[in-house]
Motif scaffolding. Structure first.
Motif, PDB file in Angstrom:
ATOM      1  N   PHE A 184      -6.086   3.418  -4.284  1.00 40.98           N
ATOM      2  CA  PHE A 184      -6.896   2.658  -3.341  1.00 40.98           C
ATOM      3  C   PHE A 184      -6.459   2.959  -1.910  1.00 40.98           C
ATOM      4  CE2 PHE A 184      -7.171   0.297  -7.261  1.00 40.98           C
ATOM      5  CZ  PHE A 184      -8.482  -0.132  -7.307  1.00 40.98           C
ATOM      6  N   PHE A 185      -7.428   2.986  -1.025  1.00 44.59           N
ATOM      7  CA  PHE A 185      -7.155   3.035   0.409  1.00 44.59           C
ATOM      8  C   PHE A 185      -7.182   1.613   0.954  1.00 44.59           C
ATOM      9  CE2 PHE A 185      -7.799   7.260   2.821  1.00 44.59           C
ATOM     10  CZ  PHE A 185      -7.001   7.940   1.913  1.00 44.59           C
ATOM     11  N   ILE A 186      -6.287   1.346   1.889  1.00 36.96           N
ATOM     12  CA  ILE A 186      -6.207   0.051   2.556  1.00 36.96           C
ATOM     13  C   ILE A 186      -6.405   0.292   4.043  1.00 36.96           C
ATOM     14  CG2 ILE A 186      -4.750  -1.956   3.036  1.00 36.96           C
ATOM     15  CD1 ILE A 186      -3.167  -0.614   0.399  1.00 36.96           C
ATOM     16  N   GLU A 187      -7.452  -0.289   4.596  1.00 37.97           N
ATOM     17  CA  GLU A 187      -7.664  -0.220   6.042  1.00 37.97           C
ATOM     18  C   GLU A 187      -7.118  -1.492   6.662  1.00 37.97           C
ATOM     19  OE1 GLU A 187     -11.189  -0.076   9.446  1.00 37.97           O
ATOM     20  OE2 GLU A 187     -11.708   0.325   7.347  1.00 37.97           O
ATOM     21  N   LEU A 188      -6.303  -1.334   7.705  1.00 44.75           N
ATOM     22  CA  LEU A 188      -5.686  -2.495   8.335  1.00 44.75           C
ATOM     23  C   LEU A 188      -5.569  -2.306   9.837  1.00 44.75           C
ATOM     24  CD1 LEU A 188      -1.837  -2.370   7.994  1.00 44.75           C
ATOM     25  CD2 LEU A 188      -3.223  -0.707   6.758  1.00 44.75           C
TER      26      LEU A 188
ATOM     27  N   LEU B 176       3.499  -5.152   4.493  1.00 42.83           N
ATOM     28  CA  LEU B 176       2.325  -4.864   3.680  1.00 42.83           C
ATOM     29  C   LEU B 176       2.705  -4.678   2.219  1.00 42.83           C
ATOM     30  CD1 LEU B 176      -0.714  -4.226   3.491  1.00 42.83           C
ATOM     31  CD2 LEU B 176      -0.138  -1.833   3.986  1.00 42.83           C
ATOM     32  N   ASP B 177       3.734  -3.903   1.954  1.00 46.04           N
ATOM     33  CA  ASP B 177       4.167  -3.680   0.575  1.00 46.04           C
ATOM     34  C   ASP B 177       4.574  -4.988  -0.101  1.00 46.04           C
ATOM     35  OD1 ASP B 177       3.705  -1.039   1.085  1.00 46.04           O
ATOM     36  OD2 ASP B 177       5.786  -0.372   0.862  1.00 46.04           O
ATOM     37  N   ARG B 178       5.247  -5.839   0.653  1.00 48.83           N
ATOM     38  CA  ARG B 178       5.672  -7.129   0.099  1.00 48.83           C
ATOM     39  C   ARG B 178       4.462  -7.971  -0.308  1.00 48.83           C
ATOM     40  NH1 ARG B 178       5.446 -11.944   1.806  1.00 48.83           N
ATOM     41  NH2 ARG B 178       4.767 -11.258   3.874  1.00 48.83           N
ATOM     42  N   ALA B 179       3.485  -8.073   0.587  1.00 46.77           N
ATOM     43  CA  ALA B 179       2.308  -8.897   0.305  1.00 46.77           C
ATOM     44  C   ALA B 179       1.512  -8.349  -0.881  1.00 46.77           C
ATOM     45  CB  ALA B 179       1.429  -8.980   1.550  1.00 46.77           C
ATOM     46  N   LEU B 180       1.330  -7.033  -0.939  1.00 42.19           N
ATOM     47  CA  LEU B 180       0.594  -6.425  -2.047  1.00 42.19           C
ATOM     48  C   LEU B 180       1.332  -6.610  -3.372  1.00 42.19           C
ATOM     49  CD1 LEU B 180      -0.508  -3.106  -0.285  1.00 42.19           C
ATOM     50  CD2 LEU B 180      -2.013  -5.010  -0.931  1.00 42.19           C
ATOM     51  N   THR B 181       2.647  -6.478  -3.333  1.00 42.80           N
ATOM     52  CA  THR B 181       3.463  -6.655  -4.537  1.00 42.80           C
ATOM     53  C   THR B 181       3.343  -8.069  -5.074  1.00 42.80           C
ATOM     54  OG1 THR B 181       5.040  -4.917  -3.928  1.00 42.80           O
ATOM     55  CG2 THR B 181       5.831  -6.630  -5.419  1.00 42.80           C
ATOM     56  N   VAL B 182       3.391  -9.049  -4.188  1.00 43.49           N
ATOM     57  CA  VAL B 182       3.288 -10.454  -4.610  1.00 43.49           C
ATOM     58  C   VAL B 182       1.911 -10.733  -5.202  1.00 43.49           C
ATOM     59  CG1 VAL B 182       3.206 -12.831  -3.764  1.00 43.49           C
ATOM     60  CG2 VAL B 182       5.015 -11.305  -2.988  1.00 43.49           C
ATOM     61  N   PHE B 183       0.862 -10.279  -4.520  1.00 46.10           N
ATOM     62  CA  PHE B 183      -0.486 -10.621  -4.986  1.00 46.10           C
ATOM     63  C   PHE B 183      -0.838  -9.926  -6.286  1.00 46.10           C
ATOM     64  CE2 PHE B 183      -5.030  -9.910  -5.328  1.00 46.10           C
ATOM     65  CZ  PHE B 183      -5.487 -11.222  -5.291  1.00 46.10           C
TER      66      PHE B 183
ATOM     67  N   ILE C  25      -5.495  -6.960   6.975  1.00 45.84           N
ATOM     68  CA  ILE C  25      -6.229  -5.988   6.161  1.00 45.84           C
ATOM     69  C   ILE C  25      -7.724  -6.172   6.412  1.00 45.84           C
ATOM     70  CG2 ILE C  25      -6.859  -5.355   3.800  1.00 45.84           C
ATOM     71  CD1 ILE C  25      -4.055  -5.958   2.937  1.00 45.84           C
ATOM     72  N   LYS C  26      -8.431  -5.066   6.584  1.00 41.58           N
ATOM     73  CA  LYS C  26      -9.879  -5.106   6.764  1.00 41.58           C
ATOM     74  C   LYS C  26     -10.615  -4.866   5.449  1.00 41.58           C
ATOM     75  CE  LYS C  26      -9.736  -3.527  11.573  1.00 41.58           C
ATOM     76  NZ  LYS C  26     -10.239  -2.503  12.534  1.00 41.58           N
TER      77      LYS C  26
ATOM     78  N   ALA D  48      -9.949  -5.395  -6.306  1.00 39.63           N
ATOM     79  CA  ALA D  48      -9.252  -4.948  -5.100  1.00 39.63           C
ATOM     80  C   ALA D  48     -10.013  -5.353  -3.848  1.00 39.63           C
ATOM     81  CB  ALA D  48      -9.058  -3.441  -5.139  1.00 39.63           C
ATOM     82  N   ALA D  49     -11.334  -5.153  -3.876  1.00 38.27           N
ATOM     83  CA  ALA D  49     -12.152  -5.510  -2.719  1.00 38.27           C
ATOM     84  C   ALA D  49     -12.091  -7.002  -2.435  1.00 38.27           C
ATOM     85  CB  ALA D  49     -13.592  -5.062  -2.950  1.00 38.27           C
ATOM     86  N   ASN D  50     -12.061  -7.804  -3.496  1.00 38.03           N
ATOM     87  CA  ASN D  50     -12.037  -9.256  -3.337  1.00 38.03           C
ATOM     88  C   ASN D  50     -10.660  -9.804  -2.987  1.00 38.03           C
ATOM     89  OD1 ASN D  50     -14.768  -9.420  -3.935  1.00 38.03           O
ATOM     90  ND2 ASN D  50     -14.422  -9.730  -6.132  1.00 38.03           N
ATOM     91  N   ALA D  51      -9.647  -8.941  -3.007  1.00 38.46           N
ATOM     92  CA  ALA D  51      -8.275  -9.394  -2.746  1.00 38.46           C
ATOM     93  C   ALA D  51      -7.939  -9.487  -1.267  1.00 38.46           C
ATOM     94  CB  ALA D  51      -7.287  -8.456  -3.436  1.00 38.46           C
ATOM     95  N   VAL D  52      -8.818  -8.980  -0.406  1.00 32.96           N
ATOM     96  CA  VAL D  52      -8.492  -8.878   1.023  1.00 32.96           C
ATOM     97  C   VAL D  52      -8.062 -10.215   1.617  1.00 32.96           C
ATOM     98  CG1 VAL D  52      -9.449  -8.402   3.317  1.00 32.96           C
ATOM     99  CG2 VAL D  52      -9.919  -6.846   1.425  1.00 32.96           C
ATOM    100  N   GLY D  53      -8.845 -11.257   1.405  1.00 38.91           N
ATOM    101  CA  GLY D  53      -8.524 -12.552   1.989  1.00 38.91           C
ATOM    102  C   GLY D  53      -7.203 -13.114   1.486  1.00 38.91           C
TER     103      GLY D  53
END
Length: 261
Positions: free
Chosen positions: A17-21, A44-51, A104-105, A87-92
């Protein structure tokens, strides 16, 4: 003889996945993770790992220095058993886990070989100046006091498009294989109470934009001539160029990929 035990095989579906931020880099030691400093990548890595409840390591489209900002930055990550929709719905939700200066956008699926750094075909930066004290521009623009010949600076900036080797504007002792870059635009434009320098190229060297701006300011102050600028570029010696301007005014504003809209 079969033992009677049941064995289950779990298939891991790994997707890239690409992450635009975007981020305000004031509080961070740049993008790239460092052992003894807080960085954007680390957060960023921390937040993605947790979620996503799995170890996530991103790879960015480049590395911005401490205090540098980005209004458009891309990173990629490989996620296990995460659908494109999820993944798309995880942004918020991921944004709620991130510090306020990082946002993250979008998160979107790409091919398994897509690469945030090596697949980028162009990047654009802006450098922001303001000429009068403004508390709302603190750490987001450089307060410059003095007169500048903007026309002369633009003539000099246009000359950069005639060169490819920018060793004179690169931080020393880097691991890059080449210091060649293809600049496609470089210009100053006046705004209310300030100035913005825009530069685009296929790639940039470490500290390159800030060193170029610092050198073009010498043109604007009439401390060096256009001929001397050309000598500086030809010398391939960083010590001959101007000082790097402060990080607070620098923004990565665009990264172009052939497969990203």
């Amino acid at each position: 003889m079969l033992s009677g035990k049941k064995y289950f095989c779990i298939t891991l579906n790994i997707q890239r996945f690409f992450i635009e931020l975007a981020y305000d880099g004031t509080a961070y030691h740049g993008w790239q993770t460092q052992p003894n400093a807080i960085t954007v990548q680390q957060e960023l890595d921390r937040a993605l790992t947790v979620f996503f409840r799995q170890p996530v390591e991103t790879l960015g489209c480049g590395r911005t220095d401490a205090g540098v900002h980005a209004s458009k930055f891309f990173a990629h990550a490989d996620l296990q058993n995460v659908t494109e929709e999820a993944a798309a719905n995880a942004v918020g939700s991921v944004n709620s886990l991130l510090p306020y200066p990082i946002a993250i956008k979008r998160i979107f699926k790409v091919s398994e070989t897509a690469h945030a750094r090596f697949d980028a075909t162009a990047r654009s930066y802006e450098y922001h100046f303001h000429f009068h004290k403004d508390p709302f521009k603190l750490n987001r623009s450089w307060l410059y006091k003095g007169k500048l010949d903007i026309e002369a600076m633009n003539i000099a900036a246009a000359q950069l498009l005639n060169y490819t080797d920018f060793t004179s504007f690169s931080k020393s002792n880097t691991s890059t294989a080449t210091n060649n870059c293809k600049i496609t635009e470089a210009y100053f434009r006046e705004i209310d109470g300030g100035l913005i320098f825009t530069i685009s190229a296929n790639r940039f060297l470490r500290n390159m934009v800030r060193a170029i701006v610092g050198t073009l300011i010498l043109i604007g102050k009439k401390e060096i001539s256009l001929a001397q600028l050309e000598e500086i570029i030809g010398s391939k010696n960083r010590s001959n160029a101007g000082q790097s301007v402060p990080a607070c005014g620098l923004y990565l504003v665009n990264v172009i990929y052939p497969f990203v809209n």
